[in-house]
Design an enzyme around this catalytic site. Structure first.
Site, PDB file in Angstrom:
ATOM      1  N   ASP A 118       0.815  -0.845   0.035  1.00 52.77           N
ATOM      2  CA  ASP A 118       0.202   0.407   0.260  1.00 52.77           C
ATOM      3  C   ASP A 118       0.688   1.735   0.062  1.00 52.77           C
ATOM      4  OD1 ASP A 118      -2.228   1.520   0.529  1.00 52.77           O
ATOM      5  OD2 ASP A 118      -2.629   0.734   2.131  1.00 52.77           O
TER       6      ASP A 118
ATOM      7  N   ASN B 206     -10.334  -3.268  -6.536  1.00 48.45           N
ATOM      8  CA  ASN B 206      -9.500  -1.966  -7.778  1.00 48.45           C
ATOM      9  C   ASN B 206     -10.231  -1.585  -8.930  1.00 48.45           C
ATOM     10  OD1 ASN B 206      -6.555  -3.436  -5.881  1.00 48.45           O
ATOM     11  ND2 ASN B 206      -7.600  -1.262  -5.433  1.00 48.45           N
TER      12      ASN B 206
HETATM   13  C1  FPP Z   1      -2.088   0.116  -3.399  1.00 47.85           C
HETATM   14  O1  FPP Z   1      -1.687   0.984  -3.292  1.00 47.85           O
HETATM   15  C2  FPP Z   1      -1.657  -0.808  -4.717  1.00 47.85           C
HETATM   16  C3  FPP Z   1      -1.886  -0.703  -4.779  1.00 47.85           C
HETATM   17  C4  FPP Z   1      -3.617  -1.561  -5.356  1.00 47.85           C
HETATM   18  C5  FPP Z   1      -1.893  -1.791  -6.338  1.00 47.85           C
HETATM   19  C6  FPP Z   1       0.133  -2.305  -5.976  1.00 47.85           C
HETATM   20  C7  FPP Z   1       0.552  -2.865  -7.368  1.00 47.85           C
HETATM   21  C8  FPP Z   1       1.686  -3.134  -7.468  1.00 47.85           C
HETATM   22  C9  FPP Z   1       3.041  -2.312  -6.527  1.00 47.85           C
HETATM   23  C10 FPP Z   1       2.557  -3.989  -8.759  1.00 47.85           C
HETATM   24  C11 FPP Z   1       2.845  -5.380  -8.403  1.00 47.85           C
HETATM   25  C12 FPP Z   1       3.234  -5.779  -9.274  1.00 47.85           C
HETATM   26  C13 FPP Z   1       3.619  -6.819  -9.267  1.00 47.85           C
HETATM   27  C14 FPP Z   1       4.779  -7.670 -11.075  1.00 47.85           C
HETATM   28  C15 FPP Z   1       2.979  -7.657  -8.651  1.00 47.85           C
HETATM   29  P1  FPP Z   1      -2.536   2.730  -3.399  1.00 47.85           P
HETATM   30  O2  FPP Z   1      -2.128   2.807  -4.755  1.00 47.85           O
HETATM   31  O3  FPP Z   1      -3.228   2.040  -3.156  1.00 47.85           O
HETATM   32  O4  FPP Z   1      -1.967   4.080  -2.712  1.00 47.85           O
HETATM   33  P2  FPP Z   1      -2.792   5.226  -1.787  1.00 47.85           P
HETATM   34  O5  FPP Z   1      -3.111   4.676  -0.581  1.00 47.85           O
HETATM   35  O6  FPP Z   1      -1.435   5.814  -1.615  1.00 47.85           O
HETATM   36  O7  FPP Z   1      -3.568   5.480  -2.712  1.00 47.85           O
END
Ligand code: FPP
Length: 241
Positions: free
Chosen positions: A18, A66
């Site tokens: 996250d 998501n």
């Molecule tokens: C949550 O942070 C993250 C996600 C919904 C996506 C996670 C995906 C990756 C790290 C890429 C993974 C890649 C591979 C190859 C497995 P957020 O976007 O909700 O962060 P925020 O709370 O700061 O908005």
């Protein structure tokens, strides 16, 4: 650190990746750029955990919720999965030497056929690897997973192959995506949030939780060590005294 620096290692670690969006915002970048950095951290921590001797590690990469994000962001994340899968297929020999088995937890039916094919290939080519089991949760939701298990058991009961007294926690576990894998010992959530977000609810029944304010793209091996050190100090009682 190395695995022998720890008195006890969790058998199964789960990580909620996250904070990519906030990391990007702080730098005036797009959310997708945050996920690109997050994917780098995923590679780094996955590799590190395997080197330490963690046998099972599960990363939450994309939840069933998501899909409601902007299309460009969803496409960006899917593209990162594609890149990683192609890379894994190109490095099969190397991954085989490291003994890494890759598996996906979640409902693949909503994933594009091209990506699904890559996921199936990677799973198939690594299925006999036994050193590290690396799960990536994609289009995963724990309530949906448990609902699916209940439906499958009802189907069996309807066909006369199962009676209510046959239903045990073990039987339910064996109908989850994580069938055959140990329960989660340690759940790590960076970025200052302290919630479980529909992730491995059943599997985390007795998990220890560890939180950090570090945003996922900034998460380092040292942060991972800190989580493991905190874990080994915990007194796990599993409901006993
Ligand atoms: C949550 O942070 C993250 C996600 C919904 C996506 C996670 C995906 C990756 C790290 C890429 C993974 C890649 C591979 C190859 C497995 P957020 O976007 O909700 O962060 P925020 O709370 O700061 O908005």
């Amino acid at each position: 650190m190395t695995g022998s620096d720890f008195t006890i290692l969790p058998r199964h670690v789960a990580v909620i990746m996250d904070g990519n969006g906030r990391w990007a915002k702080q730098r005036g970048l797009s959310r997708s750029e945050g996920h690109i950095e997050g994917a780098k951290t995923f590679r780094k921590i996955g590799e590190y955990a395997g080197n330490l001797g963690i046998q099972h590690i599960t990363f939450y990469a994309f939840s069933t919720e998501n899909w409601s994000r902007p299309e460009a962001e969803v496409n960006g994340i899917m593209a990162l999965f594609g890149e990683y899968l192609n890379e894994a297929l190109n490095r099969l020999d190397e991954n085989r030497k490291k003994g890494i088995r890759l598996r996906f937890l979640g409902d693949k039916s909503a994933i594009s056929p091209a990506l699904r094919e890559l996921m199936d290939s990677v799973e198939k080519y690594t299925e006999d690897m036994t050193k590290v089991n690396l799960n990536i949760a994609v289009n995963y939701g724990s309530q949906q997973e448990i609902t699916g298990a209940v439906k499958a058991l009802c189907e069996k009961a309807k066909n006369g192959g199962l009676s209510p007294e046959d239903i045990t926690p073990e039987l339910i576990s064996s109908h989850l995506y994580t069938s055959g894998q140990p329960p989660v010992d340690l759940m790590i959530r960076p970025s200052g949030e302290q919630r479980i977000s529909n992730f491995l609810l059943w599997q985390s029944a007795y998990a220890e939780f560890w939180y950090s304010d570090v945003l996922w793209p900034d998460f380092t091996e040292k942060d991972f060590d800190e989580a493991l050190l905190a874990y080994q100090k915990r007194n796990r009682r599993f409901g006993g005294i």
